[in-house]
Write an enzyme that holds these catalytic residues in place. Structure first.
Site, PDB file in Angstrom:
ATOM      1  N   LYS A   1      -6.626  -4.856   6.048  1.00 23.55           N
ATOM      2  CA  LYS A   1      -5.699  -4.418   7.089  1.00 23.55           C
ATOM      3  C   LYS A   1      -6.502  -3.763   8.206  1.00 23.55           C
ATOM      4  O   LYS A   1      -7.510  -3.080   7.942  1.00 23.55           O
ATOM      5  CB  LYS A   1      -4.721  -3.403   6.479  1.00 23.55           C
ATOM      6  CG  LYS A   1      -3.583  -2.987   7.406  1.00 23.55           C
ATOM      7  CD  LYS A   1      -2.623  -2.031   6.687  1.00 23.55           C
ATOM      8  CE  LYS A   1      -1.392  -1.743   7.536  1.00 23.55           C
ATOM      9  NZ  LYS A   1      -0.408  -0.913   6.807  1.00 23.55           N
TER      10      LYS A   1
ATOM     11  N   SER B   1       4.260  -2.733   7.020  1.00 21.67           N
ATOM     12  CA  SER B   1       3.394  -2.976   8.165  1.00 21.67           C
ATOM     13  C   SER B   1       2.153  -3.807   7.837  1.00 21.67           C
ATOM     14  O   SER B   1       1.529  -4.338   8.749  1.00 21.67           O
ATOM     15  CB  SER B   1       2.970  -1.649   8.784  1.00 21.67           C
ATOM     16  OG  SER B   1       2.134  -0.945   7.884  1.00 21.67           O
TER      17      SER B   1
ATOM     18  N   SER C   1       4.438  -0.225   3.036  1.00 23.35           N
ATOM     19  CA  SER C   1       3.689  -1.201   3.840  1.00 23.35           C
ATOM     20  C   SER C   1       2.891  -2.227   3.056  1.00 23.35           C
ATOM     21  O   SER C   1       2.490  -3.248   3.602  1.00 23.35           O
ATOM     22  CB  SER C   1       2.761  -0.484   4.815  1.00 23.35           C
ATOM     23  OG  SER C   1       3.531   0.161   5.789  1.00 23.35           O
TER      24      SER C   1
END
Ligand SMILES: [Mg+2]
Ligand SMILES: [Zn+2]
Lengths: 482, 103, 487
Positions: free
Chosen positions: C79, C154, C178
């Site tokens: 990420k 996310s 997330s």
């Protein structure tokens, strides 16, 4: 005006702690005045995204030491908080500090005032990190993060101070304690101790609290007193013409001695403190606190009392010596080697020795003169081996170039002579050489006697014992009257 | 125990917060935030239903206590690496438009 | 089977028997990314050069046969909130568009020391603020199962990359769902770790007291392999846990049944608004778990309905402070047209942050400001304590809890973006876990209209081994996790 208004003063002191590495990272703590910019930095102290603080154990220890010395309550659980504000020397956009649960609270410090000893209450002692350093030229400012993250101790008083002198006395006493504890270098000129003063004034006898101003940039004892003095006068003047003082932050300008409003960029300060989620609560176990207490040295007050009782010094003399740990230590070492009364040792140290320290700018810790040699010299004066003026010459020689007192006295031929024929010869010569002074003396201006003594001392290069000199002078002058 | 937020959310409040947060909002954004703030604050006011009289706040997610590090010096990073991301530099300093008033 | 469909264990077999080199494997992934990612849009940065360099080193290590781990030579992505030295780390924010960290996060360091191969950095909602990746400052990632739908968020780019076969595993980050939310939307296995189990050093924070790095992969077993590599106490993270890391994969190898395990079903998680297909799939998964020997019982988490407001208030507050450092002074975007310092702050932050980020900074600044702190921030922290107590009580009688991950399958791109509150509500089943700091895993358990459904397994602090065991044994009996989108 001073009779009708009284000032209410509280001090916040920020002191750099003497650790090797920074508060929350392993970067070395260096002298940020001389180090090249941005050399002692890492992700943590430059606020890189994702970096995390890790608390320095030594900083905690030093803070606890100060808390104990100021007789505070040490909290076994304290928490760090974020103080949020924007400023370019603050890399994270917040300062890690302590807020509603500080390390130590409710202490006290005794200070000497005109009207005697006064207790100043300490509200809190807490840990926080220093910011980077800004410098300015033309249209730009320049940031150096070497100082960013250096551990600071903030020590806050209750508003117990009532004059610039009291504020100065407090600051001086605190400075001495920090040195005694060896938690701060004490080098004021390097900015390792910085003051902020909260000042308000009110009608004498009133218990109302008026708006206060917070004076920043007070970096010396002198600035501290000056800044407060200026603020008191300014506020008193405003009230006496019916005006209202506004609560605000002001800066202090060292060159003008005046404070100036910082309202231009001020907005309502709202630091939005909240507990620092990156640091769990700081838990101190009782054993650790006790082991730190065991390392506490003798503090200035205790030392003063001991100097009075052990050496028979006056409180004033003792306090002068204990105001600085190095000075007190040096005095004690000289006194322990000397057979002379401690009072003489004190007057040599407070007099000639301090004059040399102040004029040369050398630190007491860097003085090479052995206390034994200094003691020997003082003893030579006491037993009249040499005169006081000669001793000053010898002391100056030893401070600058080293050597042993007996040797220097011999080399320079400074040994005191009480042989009457030698002194008589000098006395006769001085009187013969100065007939008009003799005449004035005989006409009644007897204060000239001291002048004649001085002339004899000069012509014998200080070797003549002054009491023998005086005796012989009086005798011969009386003879000349006939 | 109110169901709705008691706070007067208006343009002034939004602008004051924006200035504290250093956000230069456009007029449209300001207007949008006024209405969204009302909704969101109304929504979170549901928490007023909960009696927290004798509840201690739970700030941290783990029960760990602080284990301070020893006061040991570690290597710093190179000035060059640090400055490589800086928008403006000179003589190893980070440069910004002049700060006009001393803090 | 094609390379990109193999799991870590199978790939490791090929590498260690030298049927394929890490370089070949890496090139295959890079080629696939080049071909497919223009549609999926899961990567913000593809670090091809770094990857090939690391792959060559891994091959040398494999050749020498020394210090091999199951992750040696295996490519992965991370990420874009996880700092990678010399490789752009943007948090999908314009304000960090060209930011290259000069240090590695601890998790990346650990993967480097295992000689894993960094393919690149995945798209996300800006700074983690969102549940769809639509709040990315750059572009929206698409759900590999249906390009009209969001991948969740996310960590949407990370989940999409694994689902689309663009990385065998990724490091996600879970602040309030997330990892789990996009894992369920994309049909991959994702673990939200116990707070402090994986070091946060180098993880760009959204909410420092909620953030956790967690693996996303094709199976619970793969997740276990990654977790072993990245977990552990880190002296650079004061909030990291000191307990030793278990050998999760070894324990999975030995696992046979769930006998003796007590599974709680919190009734507050099966309520109106829960999609019928999701409900049915999750209940079927519970039955499956029961058939593996677990004892299933209903439990209650009475403060569940307060989790979202508590979560968002704390998030707003911490995020507003964590995002203060993006000021145009030391790194990232810097607007300097006027030569005035205040303008650097105002214009940089105005231009650099997206609408959702600004909204949350504003709300957090408000919630912490004088006069409102007690009513919002402090109140939220107190209710948070009650939510934690709910879990503590539940775990007195159960070893794990099973719930849905999200009330629906992946929604359409654009469906919720105009209504922030609606978007916040899609996190209803995932945020309480972060408030309590406990671990939870999302495991694929079905499909609805061609879109994956995930089931969530939660456990007490440091119960990763239990969660992985449940997921692993479930996956030994089901094949939802082996499905691949038709790309
Ligand atoms: Mg302070
Ligand atoms: Zn540092």
């Amino acid at each position: 005006m001073q009779q009708t208004y009284e000032p209410i003063i509280g001090l916040e002191v920020h002191a750099e702690l003497l650790t090797r590495s920074k508060m929350f990272c392993g970067c070395e703590v260096v002298d940020s005045i001389t180090a090249k910019p941005n050399r002692f930095i890492c992700p943590v102290c430059t606020g890189q995204p994702g970096a995390l603080p890790v608390l320095n154990k030594k900083a905690v220890e030093l803070a606890v030491k100060v808390g104990l010395a100021l007789e505070c309550e040490i909290h076994t659980e304290s928490i760090f908080a974020r103080k949020n504000y924007f400023y370019p020397d603050l890399p994270k956009g917040y300062q890690i500090s302590q807020y509603d649960q500080p390390l130590a609270t409710d202490g006290k410090l005794l200070i000497e005032t005109e009207s005697g000893v006064k207790e100043i209450r300490i509200r809190r002692v807490h840990l926080e990190e220093d910011t980077g350093k800004l410098s300015h030229a033309d249209a730009h400012s320049f940031i150096d993060y070497n100082r960013s993250g250096v551990p600071l101790l903030e020590i806050v008083t209750e508003p117990d101070l009532r004059s610039p002198d009291e504020a100065k006395a407090y600051a001086t006493a605190l400075h001495a304690i920090l040195r005694y504890l060896d938690v701060n270098s004490g080098d004021m000129e390097k900015g390792v101790i910085r003051f902020e003063a909260n000042v308000s004034v009110r009608k004498m006898g009133s218990d109302q609290l008026n708006a206060r101003t917070e004076i920043k940039n007070l970096n010396s004892f002198r600035s501290l007193a000056q800044g407060i003095e200026y603020e008191i006068a300014r506020q008193t003047e405003i009230y006496s013409r019916g005006g209202v003082v506004e609560q605000e932050t002001v800066g202090f300008n060292e060159s003008t001695g005046k404070t100036y409003s910082q309202r231009g960029k001020e907005e309502a300060h709202d630091y939005r403190y909240f507990p620092e989620p990156d640091l769990p609560p700081l838990v101190l176990d009782a054993d650790w606190i006790e082991s730190i207490r065991a390392t506490l040295p003798e503090l200035p007050d205790a030392k003063t009392k001991r100097f009075i009782s052990d050496f028979g010094l006056t409180p004033l003399d003792a306090r002068f010596l204990t105001s600085d740990l190095s000075l007190a230590d040096y005095f004690e070492r000289v006194a322990s080697h000397s057979k002379s009364p401690a009072k003489s040792v004190h007057s040599w140290i407070a007099g000639e020795f301090m004059r040399y320290i102040n004029e040369s700018g050398i630190k007491i810790d860097d003085v090479t003169l052995l206390p034994e040699s200094f003691a020997k010299l003082i003893d030579m004066v006491t037993d009249k081996t040499i005169g006081g003026n000669s001793a000053k010459v010898v002391l100056s020689e030893m401070l600058q170039h080293g050597g042993y007192p007996a040797q220097i006295v011999q080399e320079k031929g400074l040994a005191q002579v009480s042989d009457e024929s030698f002194i008589q010869e000098a006395v006769t010569k001085v009187l013969n050489d100065n007939p008009s002074e003799v005449e004035k003396y005989l006409a009644g201006k007897e204060t000239l006697l001291q002048w004649f003594v001085g002339q004899v001392a000069r012509s014998t290069k200080g070797k003549a014992d002054p009491s023998v000199t005086r005796e012989l002078l009086v005798k011969e002058l009386e003879e000349r009257r006939r | 125990m109110s169901e709705k937020s008691q706070i007067q959310v208006d343009e002034k409040l939004v602008k004051d917060i924006a200035s504290l947060a250093r956000l230069d909002l456009t007029a449209d954004e300001t207007a949008m935030f006024v209405s969204q703030f009302k909704d969101i604050l109304d929504y979170v006011s549901i928490l007023n239903e909960v009696d927290t009289e004798n509840v201690a706040p739970a700030y941290l997610s783990s029960s760990s206590k602080n284990s301070p590090r020893e006061d040991v010096i570690e290597d710093s990073v190179s000035t060059e690496d640090f400055l490589a991301n800086a928008p403006q530099t000179k003589d190893d300093y980070v440069v910004i438009p002049r700060v006009h008033v001393e803090q | 089977m094609e390379l990109h469909e193999l799991n870590i264990q199978e790939t490791h077999g090929l590498l260690s028997s030298r049927k394929i080199s890490s370089e070949e494997l890496t090139r295959a992934y890079l080629e696939r990314i080049q071909r497919l990612d223009p549609q999926v849009k899961s990567y913000v940065t593809v670090s091809g050069d770094v990857a090939l360099e690391q792959a060559k080193k891994a091959d040398e290590r494999i050749k020498s046969g020394e210090g091999l781990t199951p992750l040696t030579g295996i490519p992965y992505s991370a990420k874009d909130s996880i700092s990678t030295r010399g490789v752009n780390t943007t948090c999908s924010s314009r304000i960090l568009e060209n930011y290259k960290p000069f240090y590695d996060s601890t998790a990346i360091k650990k993967l480097n020391s295992a000689s894993s191969v960094l393919l690149g950095k995945n798209n996300m909602d800006e700074f983690g603020m969102g549940s769809s990746t639509e709040n990315s400052g750059f572009f929206t990632t698409r759900n590999p199962w249906n390009f009209d739908h969001v991948p969740g968020g996310s960590s949407g780019g990370s989940a999409a990359a694994v689902a689309a076969g663009l990385a065998p595993f990724t490091l996600g980050e879970d602040t309030g769902g997330s990892v789990r939310h996009p894992a369920s939307f994309c049909g991959v296995t994702g673990l939200k770790t116990t707070y402090g189990r994986v070091s946060r050093y180098g993880l760009i924070p959204l909410v420092s007291s909620f953030d956790t790095i967690g693996p996303m992969a094709r199976s619970a077993y793969d997740v276990a392999l990654v977790l072993e590599a990245i977990a552990g106490h880190d002296p650079k993270d004061s909030t990291s846990r000191i307990e030793p890391v278990q050998s999760y994969s070894e324990s999975l190898k030995k696992a046979e049944s769930l006998r003796g395990l007590r599974i709680g079903i919190p009734k507050e998680y099966f309520v109106e608004g829960l999609d019928k297909d999701v409900d049915a799939s999750v209940r079927a998964a519970i039955k499956q778990v029961e058939s593996l020997g677990a004892e299933v019982m209903e439990v209650s988490l009475p403060h569940t309905q307060y989790a979202i407001p508590v979560y968002y208030l704390i998030l707003f507050a911490e995020a507003s402070s964590n995002l203060a450092k993006y000021d145009g002074v030391r790194f990232g975007m810097s607007e300097r047209k006027t030569g005035d310092l205040m303008d650097v702050y105002l214009k940089t932050r105005e231009a650099g942050f997206g609408a959702e980020t600004k909204r949350r900074i504003m709300l957090g600044t408000f919630a912490l400001s004088a006069g409102y702190y007690d009513a919002y921030y402090l109140k939220a922290q107190k209710v948070r304590a009650l939510i934690r107590q709910d879990f503590q009580k539940a775990f007195e009688t159960c070893d794990a809890l099973i719930t849905p991950v999200a009330p629906t399958t992946a929604f359409r791109i654009g469906e919720k973006i105009s209504n922030p509150l609606d978007m916040y509500l899609s996190d209803v089943f995932v945020v309480a876990v972060n408030l309590a700091g406990i671990p939870a895993m999302s495991v694929p358990c079905g499909f609805s209209n061609g879109l994956p459904i995930g089931v969530q397994v939660m456990g007490p602090h440091l119960s990763e081994e239990t969660l992985l065991r449940i997921g692993h044994l479930y996956q030994m009996q089901t094949d939802w996790h082996t499905k691949h989108p038709p790309l």
